[in-house]
Scaffold this motif. Structure first.
Motif, short mmCIF file in Angstrom:
data_model
loop_
_atom_site.label_atom_id
_atom_site.label_comp_id
_atom_site.label_asym_id
_atom_site.label_seq_id
_atom_site.Cartn_x
_atom_site.Cartn_y
_atom_site.Cartn_z
N PRO A 219 0.81 -1.23 0.00
CA PRO A 219 0.00 0.00 0.00
C PRO A 219 0.84 1.27 0.00
N LYS A 222 2.29 2.23 -4.95
CA LYS A 222 1.37 1.75 -5.98
C LYS A 222 1.84 2.18 -7.38
N TYR A 301 -16.50 -3.27 -0.51
CA TYR A 301 -15.08 -3.58 -0.34
C TYR A 301 -14.17 -2.64 -1.12
N ASP A 325 -10.00 -1.44 -6.83
CA ASP A 325 -9.01 -1.33 -5.75
C ASP A 325 -9.75 -1.68 -4.46
N ARG A 326 -9.53 -2.91 -3.98
CA ARG A 326 -10.26 -3.41 -2.80
C ARG A 326 -9.55 -3.04 -1.50
N ALA A 327 -8.43 -2.29 -1.59
CA ALA A 327 -7.63 -1.90 -0.42
C ALA A 327 -7.33 -3.15 0.41
N ASP A 328 -7.39 -3.04 1.76
CA ASP A 328 -7.09 -4.18 2.61
C ASP A 328 -8.34 -4.79 3.22
N TYR A 329 -9.51 -4.48 2.63
CA TYR A 329 -10.79 -4.93 3.20
C TYR A 329 -10.83 -6.45 3.38
N LYS A 332 -8.28 -8.06 6.00
CA LYS A 332 -8.67 -7.69 7.36
C LYS A 332 -9.93 -8.43 7.79
N HIS A 427 -2.68 -4.31 -0.04
CA HIS A 427 -3.90 -3.91 -0.72
C HIS A 427 -4.09 -4.82 -1.94
#
Length: 600
Positions: A219, A222, A301, A325-329, A332, A427
């Motif tokens: 993250p 990028k 997400y 871009d689902r990030a860290d959903y 986690k 991410h």
């Protein structure tokens, strides 16, 4: 008939698509892929693998299509994967409630089931099938439920997407890639959604094929190492701001990232890679755009998402790929439900001195008091702030229960230590392809009913021997149906046609077929009917090239190669014919260079 009906009529007649369970009256939301449809679909999938597995280096895995309940609790599908359903009280037909009110409100997609019921009642909306009144709208979960094991068993679901298997396997994947970010995994397979009212052919299915890639990135960085590959590629973008104005625009990937239209290089690269794939398999670039999700439609997400959309004759713009871009959903969420930390340890280039707040639970005191919950209590204590830990009685919540911990059971302090790295939760960038929708898009964009005389004139065939051969097809018809498939995805790439059904012509034809198959080309042998009719049959199924064996072949060792799109023909030697056709199909060799054009 509109183009949708024409495409489906051809698809059913020529063996691309058939209604499933047709013998028993059929069922909405299911289709069988016939011999040509299966071949076309497999070629799409194989080219996708060439892009993501071979070129990008993301290895493929295969996970079960049935998942246990905990997986979908973590993903959010158990609690939030639903559509508003409305049933006619007269004929009992079910409809998407938000679709029923689309023509009377712009907010259809954001209304609750209760609000949708109010709109339906206020506007007097009735059943499109019988005119009956609707009952109350309610949320209907789209996952198919099942039971794992005998008796009551364990609750399970048919997966609604392939992605979750790659998140659940994250630890194994991380070790496979030696904990080096970025890394990725792909999966192609079936997913299942119990759609309320699928009425759009293969655009909306209850069982469908997805090709998904999960790219795990740092993250903090990028940037994409191969960004320059597509940096100057122009894309048609329909951003959030563009949608407010009602207009799309062309912009290079470099400028889109630089100006913040696209959030970062990794996302921009993957949008451009999607464009490259779709145009390669036969999506018309003039009917392709990338639309950014509006804030109120973003999935739970996603922090950003772009859809590749194609323009269709009946349904307008249709999503066929989502790049999110689902990030860290996801990591986690699965860490929380599984109670397992999911991260990658990233080493620094040089060790750093870091001052940090540390919490040290005293397990000797926690154990006797909390017993089996002691570890969970210790983990909860580590999440508290200095202010919360300074109280005489410390409160933590474990499994929904609030517990009190004595202050002497935990120590905390700031300390300066040398660290060599840190734990990073990656991410996730996810390109998610709907193979069935791409299949239909290719079919519609390839379909054409051309005026034969006009096409002959454009190709310089008027008054030639070639035009005479073309006119043999179906009498002197004015139009021909033709599927302009890209050569690499065509279900039949070469048709070998002996001029007459005689052994002296059949033998060299079959020898040519054997050599073409050694080159892994998809070949069809056709000796039924006049040569013109065989040309037309192959035009309809999108065969790029026909090879005709005639009596000149026996004399001079040459054959006729016919190009589907232009209807032009050339004479070429049998010797090396397999290499010539392979280069025409896969190496973009110019047709005129494959042999000698006819001289008239």
């Amino acid at each position: 008939m509109d183009k949708y009906e024409k495409v489906f009529e051809l698809a059913k007649r020529r063996g691309f698509l058939w209604n499933s369970f047709e013998l028993y009256g059929g069922s909405r939301g299911f289709y069988d892929y016939g011999p040509l449809g299966s071949a076309l679909k497999r070629r799409i999938e194989q080219i996708w693998r060439e892009f993501y597995v071979i070129q990008e280096g993301f290895m493929e895995i295969e996970c079960p299509t049935i998942g246990i309940e905990e997986v979908f609790i973590a993903s959010g599908h158990v609690g939030g994967f639903s559509d508003p359903l409305c049933e006619c009280m007269n004929c009992k037909e079910a409809f998407r409630a938000d679709h029923l009110v689309e023509d009377v409100t712009d907010a259809a997609g954001t209304l609750s089931a209760e609000d949708l019921t109010k709109v339906i009642r206020e506007k007097g909306i009735t059943c499109p099938e019988c005119g009956g009144e609707f009952g109350e709208a309610y949320e209907f979960n789209l996952m198919f439920k099942t039971t794992i094991g005998p008796g009551t068993g364990r609750q399970g679901f048919l997966r609604p997407e392939t992605a979750q298997g790659m998140f659940v396997d994250f630890q194994r994947l991380s070790r496979f890639y030696r904990d080096k970010l970025p890394f990725g995994a792909v999966q192609i397979g079936k997913s299942y959604r119990n759609e309320i009212a699928p009425r759009q052919g293969v655009i909306r299915l209850r069982e469908f094929t997805q090709a998904e890639c999960e790219i795990f990135v740092d993250p903090r960085n990028k940037k994409h190492p191969n960004f320059e590959r597509f940096a100057d590629k122009e894309l048609v973008l329909y951003s959030q701001k563009g949608q407010v104005k009602g207009e799309s625009f062309r912009m290079t990937v470099r400028d889109a990232v630089k100006t913040g239209v696209i959030a970062h290089e990794v996302l921009g690269y993957n949008i451009a890679l999607t464009n490259e794939f779709l145009t390669k398999v036969g999506i018309d670039p003039a009917k392709l755009r990338f639309r950014q999700h509006l804030t109120d439609e973003m999935a739970h997400y996603a922090v950003d998402c772009w859809d590749a959309e194609i323009e269709t004759d009946r349904f307008g713009w249709v999503e066929i790929v989502g790049i999110a871009d689902r990030a860290d959903y996801d990591l986690k969420a699965h860490a929380r439900v599984s109670k397992t930390e999911l991260y990658v340890y990233v080493e620094y280039e040089e060790p750093k001195m870091v001052t940090r707040f540390t919490v040290k639970p005293n397990m000797g005191k926690l154990g006797p008091v909390f017993k089996g919950k002691a570890k969970a209590v210790a983990d909860a204590l580590r999440q508290l702030s200095e202010e919360e830990l300074s109280k005489d009685e410390i409160k933590v919540t474990v499994d929904g229960e609030e517990l009190t911990v004595s202050s002497d059971a935990v120590d905390f302090a700031e300390e300066t230590v040398k660290v060599s790295g840190e734990n990073v939760i990656p991410h996730v960038i996810e390109p998610s392809y709907g193979i069935d929708r791409i299949f239909y898009g290719i079919m519609e964009h390839a379909y054409d009913d051309e005026n034969v005389a006009q096409k002959a004139a454009e190709s310089g065939l008027k008054g030639t021997e070639e035009a005479g051969k073309e006119s043999e097809a179906e009498g002197e018809e004015e139009t021909r149906l033709v599927m302009h498939f890209a050569s690499g995805v065509a279900p039949i790439q070469v048709a070998v046609l002996p001029l007459l059904t005689r052994e002296e012509l059949a033998d060299p034809a079959k020898d040519i077929i054997a050599r073409l198959r050694e080159k892994n080309l998809l070949v069809n042998y056709d000796d039924s009917g006049t040569i013109g009719r065989r040309y037309r049959r192959n035009d309809e199924i999108g065969t790029p090239y026909c090879v005709t064996v005639d009596y000149d072949t026996l004399g001079d060792g040459t054959v006729t190669i016919r190009d589907r799109d232009s209807m032009r023909q050339i004479r070429a030697p049998i010797t090396g014919i397999e290499n010539v056709l392979y280069e025409l199909i896969y190496k973009d060799r110019a047709f005129e260079s494959a042999g000698k054009p006819f001289n008239f």
